[in-house]
Design an enzyme around this catalytic site. Structure first.
Site, PDB file in Angstrom:
ATOM      1  N   CYS A   1      -9.459   2.317 -17.412  1.00 23.12           N
ATOM      2  CA  CYS A   1      -9.197   3.631 -18.019  1.00 23.12           C
ATOM      3  C   CYS A   1      -8.313   4.455 -17.092  1.00 23.12           C
ATOM      4  O   CYS A   1      -8.624   4.634 -15.909  1.00 23.12           O
ATOM      5  CB  CYS A   1     -10.513   4.372 -18.262  1.00 23.12           C
ATOM      6  SG  CYS A   1     -10.247   6.046 -18.897  1.00 23.12           S
TER       7      CYS A   1
ATOM      8  N   ARG B   1      -0.482 -12.395 -24.411  1.00 23.39           N
ATOM      9  CA  ARG B   1      -0.806 -13.236 -23.237  1.00 23.39           C
ATOM     10  C   ARG B   1      -2.318 -13.406 -23.108  1.00 23.39           C
ATOM     11  O   ARG B   1      -2.815 -14.457 -22.702  1.00 23.39           O
ATOM     12  CB  ARG B   1      -0.197 -12.597 -21.983  1.00 23.39           C
ATOM     13  CG  ARG B   1       1.323 -12.688 -21.948  1.00 23.39           C
ATOM     14  CD  ARG B   1       1.915 -11.885 -20.806  1.00 23.39           C
ATOM     15  NE  ARG B   1       1.565 -12.444 -19.508  1.00 23.39           N
ATOM     16  CZ  ARG B   1       1.810 -11.781 -18.359  1.00 23.39           C
ATOM     17  NH1 ARG B   1       2.358 -10.582 -18.385  1.00 23.39           N
ATOM     18  NH2 ARG B   1       1.477 -12.328 -17.201  1.00 23.39           N
TER      19      ARG B   1
ATOM     20  N   ILE C   1      -2.706 -13.490 -13.351  1.00 25.62           N
ATOM     21  CA  ILE C   1      -3.693 -12.597 -13.956  1.00 25.62           C
ATOM     22  C   ILE C   1      -4.589 -13.354 -14.944  1.00 25.62           C
ATOM     23  O   ILE C   1      -5.424 -12.742 -15.608  1.00 25.62           O
ATOM     24  CB  ILE C   1      -2.990 -11.387 -14.636  1.00 25.62           C
ATOM     25  CG1 ILE C   1      -2.007 -11.832 -15.731  1.00 25.62           C
ATOM     26  CG2 ILE C   1      -2.259 -10.548 -13.582  1.00 25.62           C
ATOM     27  CD1 ILE C   1      -1.357 -10.647 -16.475  1.00 25.62           C
TER      28      ILE C   1
ATOM     29  N   HIS D   1      -2.672  -9.140  -8.214  1.00 27.95           N
ATOM     30  CA  HIS D   1      -1.935  -8.433  -9.279  1.00 27.95           C
ATOM     31  C   HIS D   1      -2.815  -8.130 -10.478  1.00 27.95           C
ATOM     32  O   HIS D   1      -2.298  -7.862 -11.560  1.00 27.95           O
ATOM     33  CB  HIS D   1      -0.732  -9.285  -9.708  1.00 27.95           C
ATOM     34  CG  HIS D   1       0.334  -9.345  -8.655  1.00 27.95           C
ATOM     35  ND1 HIS D   1       1.303 -10.312  -8.640  1.00 27.95           N
ATOM     36  CD2 HIS D   1       0.567  -8.566  -7.567  1.00 27.95           C
ATOM     37  CE1 HIS D   1       2.088 -10.120  -7.592  1.00 27.95           C
ATOM     38  NE2 HIS D   1       1.658  -9.073  -6.917  1.00 27.95           N
TER      39      HIS D   1
HETATM   40  C1  BV8 Z   1       4.916  -2.945  -4.561  1.00 28.49           C
HETATM   41  C2  BV8 Z   1       1.183  -8.666 -12.881  1.00 28.49           C
HETATM   42  C3  BV8 Z   1       4.819  -1.191  -3.104  1.00 28.49           C
HETATM   43  C4  BV8 Z   1       1.685  -8.185 -14.202  1.00 28.49           C
HETATM   44  C5  BV8 Z   1       3.148  -8.923 -11.463  1.00 28.49           C
HETATM   45  C6  BV8 Z   1      13.763  -4.911  -3.836  1.00 28.49           C
HETATM   46  C7  BV8 Z   1      13.546  -5.840  -2.847  1.00 28.49           C
HETATM   47  C8  BV8 Z   1      12.257  -6.263  -2.531  1.00 28.49           C
HETATM   48  C9  BV8 Z   1      11.156  -5.764  -3.235  1.00 28.49           C
HETATM   49  C10 BV8 Z   1      11.378  -4.859  -4.235  1.00 28.49           C
HETATM   50  C11 BV8 Z   1      12.670  -4.429  -4.539  1.00 28.49           C
HETATM   51  N1  BV8 Z   1      12.560  -3.544  -5.550  1.00 28.49           N
HETATM   52  C12 BV8 Z   1      11.268  -3.396  -5.884  1.00 28.49           C
HETATM   53  C13 BV8 Z   1      10.541  -4.171  -5.091  1.00 28.49           C
HETATM   54  C14 BV8 Z   1       9.077  -4.325  -5.095  1.00 28.49           C
HETATM   55  C15 BV8 Z   1       8.638  -5.161  -6.283  1.00 28.49           C
HETATM   56  C16 BV8 Z   1       9.339  -6.496  -6.305  1.00 28.49           C
HETATM   57  O1  BV8 Z   1       8.996  -7.392  -5.561  1.00 28.49           O
HETATM   58  N2  BV8 Z   1      10.341  -6.624  -7.183  1.00 28.49           N
HETATM   59  C17 BV8 Z   1      11.045  -7.883  -7.273  1.00 28.49           C
HETATM   60  C18 BV8 Z   1      11.386  -8.181  -8.724  1.00 28.49           C
HETATM   61  C19 BV8 Z   1      12.277  -7.805  -6.399  1.00 28.49           C
HETATM   62  N3  BV8 Z   1       7.226  -5.365  -6.094  1.00 28.49           N
HETATM   63  C20 BV8 Z   1       6.351  -4.461  -6.563  1.00 28.49           C
HETATM   64  O2  BV8 Z   1       6.652  -3.509  -7.224  1.00 28.49           O
HETATM   65  C21 BV8 Z   1       4.905  -4.700  -6.164  1.00 28.49           C
HETATM   66  N4  BV8 Z   1       4.391  -3.477  -5.641  1.00 28.49           N
HETATM   67  O3  BV8 Z   1       5.840  -3.394  -3.935  1.00 28.49           O
HETATM   68  O4  BV8 Z   1       4.315  -1.814  -4.258  1.00 28.49           O
HETATM   69  C22 BV8 Z   1       4.165   0.057  -2.970  1.00 28.49           C
HETATM   70  C23 BV8 Z   1       4.108   0.593  -1.717  1.00 28.49           C
HETATM   71  C24 BV8 Z   1       3.489   1.779  -1.565  1.00 28.49           C
HETATM   72  C25 BV8 Z   1       2.961   2.433  -2.650  1.00 28.49           C
HETATM   73  C26 BV8 Z   1       3.035   1.894  -3.927  1.00 28.49           C
HETATM   74  C27 BV8 Z   1       3.633   0.679  -4.087  1.00 28.49           C
HETATM   75  C28 BV8 Z   1       4.065  -5.091  -7.345  1.00 28.49           C
HETATM   76  C29 BV8 Z   1       4.545  -6.383  -7.911  1.00 28.49           C
HETATM   77  C30 BV8 Z   1       3.523  -6.906  -8.924  1.00 28.49           C
HETATM   78  C31 BV8 Z   1       4.135  -7.013 -10.292  1.00 28.49           C
HETATM   79  N5  BV8 Z   1       3.179  -7.648 -11.198  1.00 28.49           N
HETATM   80  N6  BV8 Z   1       2.198  -9.480 -12.219  1.00 28.49           N
HETATM   81  C32 BV8 Z   1       1.926  -9.311 -15.142  1.00 28.49           C
HETATM   82  O5  BV8 Z   1       1.720 -10.477 -14.803  1.00 28.49           O
HETATM   83  O6  BV8 Z   1       2.311  -8.996 -16.288  1.00 28.49           O
HETATM   84  S1  BV8 Z   1       4.326  -9.912 -10.803  1.00 28.49           S
HETATM   85  C33 BV8 Z   1       4.361 -11.374 -11.660  1.00 28.49           C
HETATM   86  O7  BV8 Z   1       5.620 -11.944 -11.418  1.00 28.49           O
HETATM   87  C34 BV8 Z   1       3.403 -12.392 -11.135  1.00 28.49           C
HETATM   88  O8  BV8 Z   1       2.171 -11.840 -10.795  1.00 28.49           O
HETATM   89  C35 BV8 Z   1       4.118 -12.985  -9.967  1.00 28.49           C
HETATM   90  O9  BV8 Z   1       3.891 -12.263  -8.806  1.00 28.49           O
HETATM   91  C36 BV8 Z   1       5.549 -12.812 -10.373  1.00 28.49           C
HETATM   92  C37 BV8 Z   1       6.090 -14.121 -10.866  1.00 28.49           C
HETATM   93  O10 BV8 Z   1       6.195 -14.903  -9.754  1.00 28.49           O
HETATM   94  P1  BV8 Z   1       5.607 -16.384  -9.722  1.00 28.49           P
HETATM   95  O11 BV8 Z   1       4.138 -16.339  -9.849  1.00 28.49           O
HETATM   96  O12 BV8 Z   1       6.186 -16.997  -8.539  1.00 28.49           O
HETATM   97  O13 BV8 Z   1       6.155 -17.048 -11.046  1.00 28.49           O
HETATM   98  P2  BV8 Z   1       7.629 -17.522 -11.322  1.00 28.49           P
HETATM   99  O14 BV8 Z   1       7.699 -17.833 -12.773  1.00 28.49           O
HETATM  100  O15 BV8 Z   1       8.603 -16.550 -10.727  1.00 28.49           O
HETATM  101  O16 BV8 Z   1       7.782 -18.883 -10.485  1.00 28.49           O
HETATM  102  C38 BV8 Z   1       7.009 -20.007 -10.837  1.00 28.49           C
HETATM  103  C39 BV8 Z   1       7.268 -21.054  -9.778  1.00 28.49           C
HETATM  104  O17 BV8 Z   1       6.439 -22.184 -10.063  1.00 28.49           O
HETATM  105  C40 BV8 Z   1       8.692 -21.542  -9.754  1.00 28.49           C
HETATM  106  O18 BV8 Z   1       9.127 -21.637  -8.414  1.00 28.49           O
HETATM  107  C41 BV8 Z   1       8.617 -22.945 -10.381  1.00 28.49           C
HETATM  108  O19 BV8 Z   1       9.538 -23.841  -9.798  1.00 28.49           O
HETATM  109  C42 BV8 Z   1       7.223 -23.356 -10.043  1.00 28.49           C
HETATM  110  N7  BV8 Z   1       6.608 -24.264 -11.010  1.00 28.49           N
HETATM  111  C43 BV8 Z   1       6.785 -24.294 -12.355  1.00 28.49           C
HETATM  112  N8  BV8 Z   1       6.012 -25.269 -12.887  1.00 28.49           N
HETATM  113  C44 BV8 Z   1       5.337 -25.848 -11.853  1.00 28.49           C
HETATM  114  C45 BV8 Z   1       5.707 -25.203 -10.661  1.00 28.49           C
HETATM  115  N9  BV8 Z   1       5.221 -25.553  -9.455  1.00 28.49           N
HETATM  116  C46 BV8 Z   1       4.336 -26.564  -9.434  1.00 28.49           C
HETATM  117  N10 BV8 Z   1       3.915 -27.237 -10.525  1.00 28.49           N
HETATM  118  C47 BV8 Z   1       4.399 -26.903 -11.745  1.00 28.49           C
HETATM  119  N11 BV8 Z   1       3.981 -27.576 -12.833  1.00 28.49           N
END
Ligand code: BV8
Length: 234
Positions: free
Chosen positions: A122, A64, A98, A114
């Site tokens: 590190c 990436r 990112i 993120h």
């Molecule tokens: C945390 C970095 C708490 C790494 C990323 C159950 C229920 C609720 C929440 C949770 C659960 N179980 C676990 C959780 C928490 C979890 C979570 O949310 N899980 C999900 C899967 C349910 N979250 C976490 O763990 C977060 N931390 O909660 O910590 C905590 C509290 C106390 C102490 C410690 C911790 C951390 C989450 C961060 C993960 N890292 N990224 C990497 O990139 O490799 S997430 C990564 O995926 C992205 O950063 C982004 O956030 C996510 C993807 O989402 P989008 O950006 O929306 O992308 P996606 O492809 O999904 O959608 C694209 C959209 O664009 C679509 O709608 C599409 O239609 C549209 N689109 C496409 N083309 C276009 C367009 N729109 C316009 N124009 C276009 N051309």
């Protein structure tokens, strides 16, 4: 209203997701199979996955990181950079992405909640350094000289995102909250629109398709970011 108030700038919070970089050629995450470029999230975007097989994780991010350095910002990134320079606007730009496309389009003070692909951290001493090359188990920390201790400076699932207090404060006092190109599936980013509504802030979604959060926004426009964002900024 005192004259100074007329001169006050409109406070806008923008949250971007992978969709804003899609037209630049950066793949989004929305694999219908829930996989990230063919990998299970748990294996390549979690501390457990990194502990299990750090080389697999390095290879996932190395690919990436190379890709991001081959692509260019698109019209949506440039429109947000223009908005950030507008005299009457106080813009807080928060991104889940990112990549560095917002910065390369000219945006400043981008809040990468993120983390950043072009930085490494590190695990031992916490130093964060620029990183444009491949990382591996053989990577050495330039500060503590440790080996096999460098990781991508990104937030994995289960890790605390950056800047949540700053983001929460900006949203609660904003005149408008706008989400662009995000599926609303990952928390806490997916909750920001709810935080905004609880504070009585007008909310707008600019997205290609219906997202998991579309029903929460006051207004939701469908289309490509490369068209919707310049039109909105205009
Ligand atoms: C945390 C970095 C708490 C790494 C990323 C159950 C229920 C609720 C929440 C949770 C659960 N179980 C676990 C959780 C928490 C979890 C979570 O949310 N899980 C999900 C899967 C349910 N979250 C976490 O763990 C977060 N931390 O909660 O910590 C905590 C509290 C106390 C102490 C410690 C911790 C951390 C989450 C961060 C993960 N890292 N990224 C990497 O990139 O490799 S997430 C990564 O995926 C992205 O950063 C982004 O956030 C996510 C993807 O989402 P989008 O950006 O929306 O992308 P996606 O492809 O999904 O959608 C694209 C959209 O664009 C679509 O709608 C599409 O239609 C549209 N689109 C496409 N083309 C276009 C367009 N729109 C316009 N124009 C276009 N051309």
């Amino acid at each position: 209203m005192p004259a100074a108030a007329f001169l006050s700038r409109m406070k806008i919070v923008v949250l971007t997701g992978a969709g804003i970089s899609a037209e630049s050629g950066v793949p989004t995450f929305r694999g219908s199979d829930g996989l990230w470029e063919g990998h299970r999230v748990e294996d390549v975007a979690s501390p457990e996955g990194f502990a299990r097989d750090s080389q697999l994780v390095h290879e996932f991010y190395n690919g990436r990181r190379r890709k991001v350095q081959e692509v260019e910002p698109n019209a949506a990134h440039h429109a947000l950079a223009k908005l950030g320079r507008a005299r009457g606007v106080d813009l807080t730009l928060v991104t889940q992405n990112i990549d560095d496309l917002h910065e390369r389009a000219g945006s400043h003070e981008v809040l990468h909640m993120h983390g950043e692909l072009l930085k490494a951290r590190c695990k031992e001493c916490g130093v964060v350094v620029p990183c444009r090359e491949d990382l591996s188990r053989a990577s050495i920390c330039p500060a503590c000289r440790g080996i096999d201790c460098m990781r991508p400076h990104v937030v994995w699932f289960g890790e605390m995102p950056f800047g949540l207090d700053e983001i929460s404060a900006a949203i609660s006092s904003a005149d408008q909250f706008v989400a662009i190109g995000t599926s609303g599936r990952v928390y806490p980013a997916a909750s920001f629109v709810t935080w905004a509504r609880h504070s009585g802030v007008p909310t707008l979604e600019l997205n290609l398709e219906e997202s998991a959060a579309s029903g929460v926004f006051h207004e939701s426009r469908r289309g490509r970011a490369g068209e919707l964002v310049p039109a909105w900024v205009e």
